[in-house]
Write an enzyme that holds these catalytic residues in place. Structure first.
Site, PDB file in Angstrom:
ATOM      1  CB  THR A   1      -0.901   0.008   1.261  1.00 32.68           C
ATOM      2  OG1 THR A   1      -1.755  -1.123   1.172  1.00 32.68           O
ATOM      3  CG2 THR A   1      -1.745   1.251   1.351  1.00 32.68           C
TER       4      THR A   1
ATOM      5  CD  GLN B   1      -4.791 -21.199  19.415  1.00 33.45           C
ATOM      6  OE1 GLN B   1      -5.751 -20.590  19.873  1.00 33.45           O
ATOM      7  NE2 GLN B   1      -4.893 -22.428  18.947  1.00 33.45           N
ATOM      8  CB  CYS B   2      -1.150 -15.978  24.068  1.00 34.38           C
ATOM      9  SG  CYS B   2      -2.316 -17.002  24.939  1.00 34.38           S
TER      10      CYS B   2
HETATM   11  N1  ASP Z   1      -2.292  -5.805   0.931  1.00 35.01           N
HETATM   12  C1  ASP Z   1      -1.253  -4.847   1.219  1.00 35.01           C
HETATM   13  C2  ASP Z   1       0.066  -5.587   1.263  1.00 35.01           C
HETATM   14  O1  ASP Z   1       0.377  -6.196   2.245  1.00 35.01           O
HETATM   15  C3  ASP Z   1      -1.528  -4.148   2.471  1.00 35.01           C
HETATM   16  C4  ASP Z   1      -0.476  -3.153   2.887  1.00 35.01           C
HETATM   17  O2  ASP Z   1       0.471  -2.877   2.224  1.00 35.01           O
HETATM   18  O3  ASP Z   1      -0.634  -2.609   3.972  1.00 35.01           O
HETATM   19  O4  ASP Z   1       0.784  -5.561   0.306  1.00 35.01           O
END
Ligand code: ASP
Length: 341
Positions: free
Chosen positions: A14, A277-278
Site C-alpha cells: 500500500t 496462540q497468545c
Molecule cells: N495488501 C497490502 C500488502 O500487504 C496491504 C499493505 O500494504 O498494507 O501488500
C-alpha cells in the site's frame, strides 16, 4: 562523519500506491517520482538510492523466492551502503522481516522494514512519517557504528525487532505488535533508542542463506478440531515441520487420538514445534497436564516465539540440511533474538 548512504528497496504494498486520476483505482507509482510526492526527502543530508522490484507486489503474494531476491539485493549492495530501508506491504511484513533475520547471518547494518496502512498518495497517509523515520533510523550511527544492526520493523512511532512482531490490526495506524519484546526505539520529539535491547554489532562477515524448505504447515488448534483433519494434515506427503499453535502456555487436548496422531508424525521424522496462540507470554510445557504429554512425546517448545517467526525459522533450518536432532536443538535457542531461551 561520512554522509550515510542508504538503499531503499521498494517491493510494493500500500505504501507505494497512488490514485489513478482517471479511474480512481490504487496503483503502484514509479519510485523515481518519490521526490515529487515527498520533496522533503531532498532535505536529508544522506545519499539515498533506490531500487524497485519488478513486478511490485501486494505482500500477500510473497513467496520464498521473493525472500531470496530480497536477501540477494542486500547481499549485492551490502558493502556499498550503510543501511537498507525495505518498503513492503504490511500484510506479510512480519513474516518477511522474520525470514530475512534468519537468512542474513552476522548482519551488521540496519535493515528497516516499513510500509503504511494508507497509500502514500493519500493526504492523511501514515506512509510519509513511517518512511521518513525508517530512513532516519537506518542512517543512525554512533562513531560510525550503526545504532540498529538488525532486521527491524518501523511502524507508527515504534521500532520493533522484526522477528518479534505480528500484524494485529488491519485498520489502525498502530498495526504491529511486539508482544514479547520491548521496542528497540520509540519515536516522538526525539528518537529514543533502547540500546540494551538492540543486538550488539558483530564484525564477522555477512553470510546469506538462500536455501529454504517450505515443507511445513501451521496447525492451529481450536475446540472441536476434527480427528480426520488432524490425521490427514499430519499425513501430507513430504511434510517435515509443523508449527502447532496451542492454547495459552502451550496446552493441547489430551485425547488419545490426538496424542497418537502426533506420536505417529514424530515417529516419521516430522518436527512438531509448539507455539502459543497468545500474542504475549510463552509456551511452558509441563506447567499443565495438558502440555506435559506433548513434551513427553517429543514435541519441541517454542518459548515466546511468534508464529510468523516460527514458520520462518522452520523453513530456514530445514533448508540448511541439518539433521533432525540439530534442528530441534536450534529451534529452542535464540539465533537472532527471536525467542527468550
Ligand atoms: N495488501 C497490502 C500488502 O500487504 C496491504 C499493505 O500494504 O498494507 O501488500
Amino acid at each position: 562523519m561520512r554522509t550515510p548512504s542508504l538503499l531503499i528497496i521498494y517491493t510494493g504494498g500500500t505504501i507505494g500506491m497512488v490514485k489513478n486520476p482517471l479511474t480512481g483505482a490504487l496503483q503502484p507509482y514509479h519510485f523515481e517520482d518519490i521526490y515529487k510526492l515527498m520533496p522533503v526527502l531532498r532535505n536529508f543530508d544522506y545519499n539515498l538510492q533506490s531500487i524497485s522490484f519488478d513486478p511490485l507486489i501486494d505482500s500477500s503474494n510473497v513467496t520464498p523466492s521473493f525472500w531470496v531476491k530480497l536477501a540477494t539485493v542486500i547481499e549485492e549492495n551490502y558493502e556499498k551502503y550503510d543501511g537498507f530501508v525495505v518498503l513492503h506491504g504490511t500484510d506479510t511484513m512480519a513474516y518477511s522481516a522474520s525470514m530475512l533475520s534468519f537468512m542474513l547471518e552476522n548482519l551488521n547494518k540496519p535493515v528497516i522494514f516499513t510500509g503504511s496502512q494508507l497509500p502514500m498518495g493519500v493526504i492523511r497517509t501514515d506512509g510519509r512519517d513511517n518512511f521518513i523515520n525508517a530512513i532516519e533510523i537506518a542512517a543512525a550511527r554512533i562513531d560510525e557504528t550503526p545504532m540498529v544492526p538488525e532486521v527491524a520493523i518501523y511502524f507508527e512511532n515504534k521500532l520493533m525487532r522484526g522477528n518479534r512482531t505480528n500484524k494485529y490490526n488491519a485498520e489502525n495506524f498502530n498495526a504491529f505488535l511486539s508482544g514479547n519484546y520491548p521496542p528497540l526505539a520509540e519515536v516522538g520529539v526525539h528518537i529514543r533508542y533502547n540500546t540494551e535491547q538492540i543486538l550488539k554489532p558483530n564484525f564477522r562477515k555477512l553470510k546469506v542463506y538462500k536455501n529454504l524448505d517450505n515443507s511445513v504447515l501451521i496447525l492451529k488448534l481450536f475446540p472441536g478440531i476434527a480427528e480426520v483433519v488432524v490425521k490427514n494434515a499430519l499425513q501430507i506427503e513430504g511434510l517435515k515441520g509443523v508449527i502447532l499453535e496451542t492454547y495459552g502456555a502451550g496446552n493441547a487436548p489430551t485425547d488419545i487420538w490426538f496424542i497418537d496422531a502426533l506420536i505417529q508424525a514424530i515417529g516419521k521424522g516430522i518436527i512438531i514445534y509448539n507455539v502459543t496462540q497468545c500474542k504475549g507470554g510463552a509456551v511452558d510445557m509441563g506447567k499443565y497436564e495438558t502440555s506435559m504429554k506433548l513434551s513427553q512425546i517429543g514435541v519441541i517448545g517454542g518459548s515466546d516465539i511468534t508464529t510468523e517467526s516460527a514458520i520462518a525459522k522452520m523453513m530456514f533450518l530445514l533448508g540448511q540440511g541439518f539433521n533432525n536432532e540439530e534442528i530441534k536443538r536450534l529451534l529452542q535457542v535464540s539465533l537472532r533474538g527471536e525467542l527468550t531461551a
